[in-house]
Scaffold this active site. Structure first.
Site, PDB file in Angstrom:
ATOM      1  N   TYR A   1     108.034 -71.317  59.695  1.00 25.72           N
ATOM      2  CA  TYR A   1     107.503 -71.155  61.060  1.00 25.72           C
ATOM      3  C   TYR A   1     107.365 -69.880  61.916  1.00 25.72           C
ATOM      4  O   TYR A   1     107.663 -69.836  63.139  1.00 25.72           O
ATOM      5  CB  TYR A   1     108.530 -72.277  62.082  1.00 25.72           C
ATOM      6  CG  TYR A   1     108.711 -73.445  61.359  1.00 25.72           C
ATOM      7  CD1 TYR A   1     107.793 -74.182  60.597  1.00 25.72           C
ATOM      8  CD2 TYR A   1     110.138 -73.703  60.976  1.00 25.72           C
ATOM      9  CE1 TYR A   1     108.103 -75.402  60.244  1.00 25.72           C
ATOM     10  CE2 TYR A   1     110.479 -75.166  60.430  1.00 25.72           C
ATOM     11  CZ  TYR A   1     109.554 -75.789  59.827  1.00 25.72           C
ATOM     12  OH  TYR A   1     109.751 -77.102  59.201  1.00 25.72           O
ATOM     13  N   HIS A   2     107.150 -68.858  61.180  1.00 23.36           N
ATOM     14  CA  HIS A   2     107.079 -67.459  61.731  1.00 23.36           C
ATOM     15  C   HIS A   2     105.684 -66.721  61.584  1.00 23.36           C
ATOM     16  O   HIS A   2     105.845 -65.538  61.334  1.00 23.36           O
ATOM     17  CB  HIS A   2     108.438 -66.471  61.338  1.00 23.36           C
ATOM     18  CG  HIS A   2     109.703 -67.025  61.484  1.00 23.36           C
ATOM     19  ND1 HIS A   2     110.668 -67.002  60.531  1.00 23.36           N
ATOM     20  CD2 HIS A   2     109.999 -68.169  62.577  1.00 23.36           C
ATOM     21  CE1 HIS A   2     111.544 -67.552  61.193  1.00 23.36           C
ATOM     22  NE2 HIS A   2     111.211 -68.396  62.100  1.00 23.36           N
TER      23      HIS A   2
END
Ligand SMILES: Cc1cc2nc3c(=O)[nH]c(=O)nc-3n(C[C@H](O)[C@H](O)[C@H](O)COP(=O)(O)OP(=O)(O)OC[C@H]3O[C@@H](n4cnc5c(N)ncnc54)[C@H](O)[C@@H]3O)c2cc1C
Length: 540
Positions: free
Chosen positions: A476-477
């Site tokens: 999730y980055h």
């Protein structure tokens, strides 16, 4: 419902997206009562339990609740699977659905930005903004930390004692322990400090917009999707948006339009507005205003593999009859004391490790999850368990965000291009081995449980590779799609102004030239704090 149009709204600054960056900018720019600010957000209110209760993320991350829930295009490197890309669609953006781990990355990540030409963005340049934003309640008081900032950072309320197996095993494997991943040295394993205050999520709204309600110079438009930036003679004039009520609005910017729509939303909006690669825009019938070939390029993300064990133990999460019967008391405990399982972010402990002796900093991050995580929580299993995330901190693979259509209602095409660089696969193989060394250590002997899926032997490279290709996905980055730089190809300059269009900036995670070695919420807040100062300096 018939669409109506309003066009008579104007503000000094129009900010698109109320994620971490947008909330910081709205709060800081409206501190000056003579400056009018509009903050526009596609999602709705963040005042639901799903957002405020830390464990509420179990109801948002795997679903479309407060979540854009994007998918990637099929990934060759992941054996043709489509990846999942949850992103907050709510006030606070992804800070309203994330895992709350407070991590800044490694000092050398920012020095690398400066060395690549981003003068003014070295560690020494950005540290004051990390300190300014941080309200440390974890009892850490030194030159690296701030106590007075709005972003509250706490020790966890009630971490499970089960984390101790992971922490002891990791130390036995030779990794040191730390009580601060944001200290002088990032290396080590320990408990994450979390963006919470008294067991309640401290998202960007709570941190930055609390207390601004009485400001008459700040207007917030929720449930309002921005469709494009209005650009005339290469000058941004405002934005066009549609509200869920069916109303269309044009909002004019007297000074600047600021895109803070995140690593997917900001490049998508630039391209919908005619700023992007000429051939791509022309093919979709979008008039080209500025031919900027790097918009949407340079997508970088942390690829992660989850090693999951099923094991029944009440210190762990997972659906059991007992857990269902106990829910009422767990709920009462949280309601009255803000402690217990509902205060958990699930990723309670973890670490930063070096998987090769010759490295000068950690190359792999660990998140130990006290739940039987699988497929971002989208595949549920009966019973309790635990899981270890292993992720590659500095990927070489580069992907893209492009438009599927000129229709702003359609999701962009997201292609992280995972494992397209073989060096990333090598790091993931080492990460897998390091994770297994911890999980297979003697410390886990009595609580080993059962592997969720068959795990390859440590000496079988081919099987490990297939396991990684079949099971890895984002942690999730995503960043980098509106890259900052001093070179002519970069999307934004060092003051985050879009090259080729006046009065337009991008300020969010998408401007990172390279992905930092850690979680990206606090770094995004740092970027917006620094940008707010740049905007104010431009005026004086
Ligand atoms: C599941 C998950 C777990 C994570 N865990 C952590 C963690 O533990 N620690 C950490 O540091 N980081 C974590 N992150 C990453 C962190 O949350 C992000 O890096 C950060 O939120 C990025 O901020 P941003 O402002 O760039 O974008 P976003 O947070 O994506 O915000 C963008 C905002 O713009 C809005 N928007 C987009 N397009 C439009 C449009 N056209 N019109 C109007 N509004 C629009 C969106 O709805 C959203 O509110 C996690 C992220 C996720 C998704």
């Amino acid at each position: 419902m018939k669409a109506t149009t309003l066009t008579n709204l104007s503000f000094d600054y129009v900010i698109v997206g109320a994620g971490p960056a947008g909330c910081v900018l709205a709060a800081r720019l409206s501190e000056d009562a003579n400056t009018s600010v509009a903050l526009i957000e596609a999602g709705g209110s963040d005042t639901t339990n799903w957002v405020t209760m830390p464990a509420g993320l179990i109801g948002t991350v795997p679903t479309k609740r407060h979540n854009w829930a994007f998918e990637t295009v099929p990934q060759v490197g992941l054996n043709g699977r489509k990846g999942y890309q949850p992103r907050g669609k709510v006030m606070g953006g992804s800070s309203s659905i994330n895992a709350m781990c407070y991590v800044r990355g490694h000092a050398s990540d920012y020095d690398a930005w400066a060395a690549e030409g981003c003068t003014g963005w070295s560690w020494n340049d950005v540290l004051p903004y990390f300190i300014k934003s941080e309200g440390n309640l974890a009892g850490i008081d030194n030159h690296l930390h701030g106590k007075k900032g709005p972003l509250k950072v706490s020790k966890q309320q009630s971490p499970s004692s089960f984390n101790e197996y992971f922490l002891k095993a990791a130390v036995q494997c030779g990794f040191n322990s730390t009580d601060d991943f944001n200290g002088d040295m990032q290396d080590g394993v320990g408990y994450y400090h979390v963006m919470q205050e008294n067991g309640v999520r401290c998202n960007a709204v709570k941190a930055y917009l609390t207390g601004t309600e009485s400001r008459t110079n700040l207007s917030i438009f929720k449930n309002t999707n921005v469709n494009r930036v209005v650009i005339e003679n290469n000058q941004a004039k405002g934005i066009e948006c549609s509200q869920t009520s069916g109303q269309s609005i044009t909002i004019l910017a007297n000074r600047e339009v600021i895109l803070s729509a995140g690593a997917f939303g900001s490049p998508q909006l630039l391209m919908l507005s005619g700023v992007g690669p000429k051939e791509h825009l022309s093919a979709l019938g979008i008039p080209v205003i500025a031919d900027r070939s790097h918009v949407g390029k340079n997508l970088q993300d942390h690829l992660d593999c989850l090693i999951t064990r099923r094991y029944n133990d009440d210190r762990l999460f997972g659906p059991t009859l007992k857990a269902i019967f106990n829910f009422r008391s767990v709920w009462q405990e949280y309601k009255h004391k803000k402690t217990g399982k509902i205060a958990s972010n699930f990723s309670e402990s973890g670490g930063f490790i070096r998987t090769k002796a010759d490295l000068d900093k950690p190359d792999v991050q660990l998140h130990f999850v006290v739940a039987p995580g699988d497929n971002h929580g989208r595949t549920r299993h009966w019973g309790q368990g635990y899981a270890l995330h292993v992720c590659n901190l500095r990927p070489y693979s580069r992907g893209t965000v492009s438009l599927a259509s000129s229709d702003p209602a359609l999701a962009p095409l997201i292609d992280p291009n995972f494992l397209s660089d073989d060096r990333d696969l090598q790091t993931m193989v080492r990460a897998y081995r390091a994770g297994q060394a911890i999980l297979q250590s003697e410390v886990f002997a009595d609580v080993r449980g059962k592997a969720l899926v068959k795990e390859p032997a440590l000496d079988d490279d081919a099987a490990i590779e297939q396991y990684l290709r079949n099971r890895s996905d984002t942690i999730y980055h995503p960043v980098g799609t509106c890259r900052m730089g001093s070179d002519a190809d970069s999307v934004v300059d060092l003051q985050l102004r879009v090259r080729g269009v006046a009065g337009l900036r991008v300020i969010d995670a998408s401007i990172m030239p390279t992905l930092i070695g850690g979680n990206t919420n606090a770094p995004t807040i740092m970027i917006a704090e620094k940008a707010a100062d740049l905007l104010r300096q431009n005026l004086s």
